[in-house]
Design an enzyme around this catalytic site. Structure first.
Site, short mmCIF file in Angstrom:
data_model
loop_
_atom_site.label_atom_id
_atom_site.label_comp_id
_atom_site.label_asym_id
_atom_site.label_seq_id
_atom_site.Cartn_x
_atom_site.Cartn_y
_atom_site.Cartn_z
NE ARG A 10 -3.57 -2.18 2.82
CZ ARG A 10 -3.32 -3.30 3.51
NH1 ARG A 10 -2.14 -3.45 4.11
NH2 ARG A 10 -4.21 -4.27 3.60
NE ARG A 56 -2.87 -3.89 -1.13
CZ ARG A 56 -2.42 -4.68 -0.14
NH1 ARG A 56 -1.13 -4.87 0.02
NH2 ARG A 56 -3.27 -5.27 0.67
#
Length: 372
Positions: free
Chosen positions: A223, A316
């Protein structure tokens, strides 16, 4: 509840009062919540008001911000109310000090504290009431307004409900808030970049620091809030792992350290020699901001010619999808990403090329069998 707050005018009365002060009829003394348990008092240039503020014990003038600071105490509000009377205006943010304290005690993240306080402040301004006057109907009106007028996403609406439930349920002990029903979640699929698109993005930055930040995000499935808080000691080159500390839900985990990313990380380390943070920011002693990383990614996409509506988080998503397509078990992907529930990870099965692209459309069979 802060002592003395119940005697203060409602927010609607305050708004009307502020309009009067802007017209120059009454000089307003504004009270705001400051850092380190301090109260900020903004006093206009009025000799009588300045004389009064100088009678407050513990007050300190801040020349940079051009305001007075006073340590918060339970009797402070009532004291200031008696001192300044109709000149006093309290920012709704100040009502929420008990909320901030409770969230801090329970170790909520700074991001969560900031959003919970912001939405509660916005709600108080909308309702035009003090916290203890709020009814269930006020909350329903506010949620309707956020959906119909502000067009907030379902995920945002759930955060707002959590913020209101925590303040009115946990802090103020009101039970009516639990009658508010949650909306159904939007079933949106993440935007995924192809391996070719990822390659273009990672090769776009000419600055080695910018390049390695994006490489670490994609190669480890991080993240943006995780990559900015990495420290040099979190990189375990011997074991080929990255240690993620205090991530979402205050959880620690390990994720993979790619040899490709490690190679450029070493080049970056030799050039920049980071100390406290792996990716230091412009401010001394601080790490790079998430906003800066988003800007780096956006610039890289523009340079790479990427037209998809993507953010850093898309790296991601792409990482997880590409792992799934290469045959990695979903349970391992869940562990690497730090997902609490396997249902969260299962979303990547819906965007995986391996599971969708392998299906042949009937039209291919039709035209193959019936060649003109």
């Amino acid at each position: 509840m802060i002592k003395g707050l119940s005697e203060i005018m409602t927010l609607k009365e305050t708004a009307k009062y502020l309009k009067t002060t802007r017209e120059g009829k009454i000089p307003a003394v504004k009270i705001e919540s400051g850092k380190d348990n301090k109260v900020i008092i903004r006093v206009p240039y009025d000799q009588e008001l300045i004389r009064k503020i100088k009678t407050v014990s513990g007050r300190k003038w801040n020349p940079q911000g051009k305001y007075w600071e006073v340590p918060y105490s339970d009797g402070l509000i009532a004291k200031l109310q008696n001192l300044f009377g109709e000149n006093l205006f309290i920012d709704p943010y100040f009502y929420l000090i008990p909320l901030q304290r409770e969230l801090s005690i329970r170790k909520y993240s700074r991001k969560t504290i900031k959003s919970y306080v912001r939405y509660n402040r916005d709600f108080l301004l909308f309702a035009g009431k003090k916290s203890e006057e709020i009814k269930n109907e006020d909350i329903k009106k506010y949620l309707y307004y956020m959906v119909e007028k502000k067009r907030v996403a379902t995920s945002t609406l759930n955060i707002i409900i959590n913020a209101l439930k925590f303040y009115y349920g946990e802090v103020l002990g009101k039970e009516f808030i639990y009658e508010v029903k949650r909306p159904k979640k939007d079933k949106k699929l993440p935007v995924v970049l192809s391996k070719e698109e990822v390659h273009k993005i990672l090769n776009a930055p000419s600055n080695i620091k910018h390049k390695v930040i994006l490489m670490v995000v994609y190669s480890a499935g991080l993240r943006v809030g995780e990559v900015v808080k990495l420290k040099p000691e979190d990189i375990d080159s011997e074991r080929g792992l990255i240690h993620i500390k205090g991530s979402k839900g205050r959880k620690d985990r390990y994720t993979i350290l790619s040899q490709t990313a490690l190679k450029i990380l070493r080049e970056y380390y030799k050039e920049y020699k980071p100390s406290k943070w792996l990716f230091e920011g412009a401010r001394k002693g601080g790490h790079i901001s998430t906003r800066t990383v988003q800007a780096i990614f956006k610039q890289a996409c523009r340079k790479a010619g990427i037209k998809k509506d993507v953010t850093v988080h898309s790296l991601r998503h792409s990482f997880a999808t590409h792992l799934l397509e290469s045959g990695i078990d979903l349970r391992y992907i869940q562990e690497i990403l730090g997902h609490k529930s396997s249902k969260t990870t299962e979303i990547y099965t819906h965007v995986s090329k391996a599971s969708i692209a392998s299906i042949k459309s009937p039209i291919d069979t039709i035209f193959k069998e019936r060649k003109p």
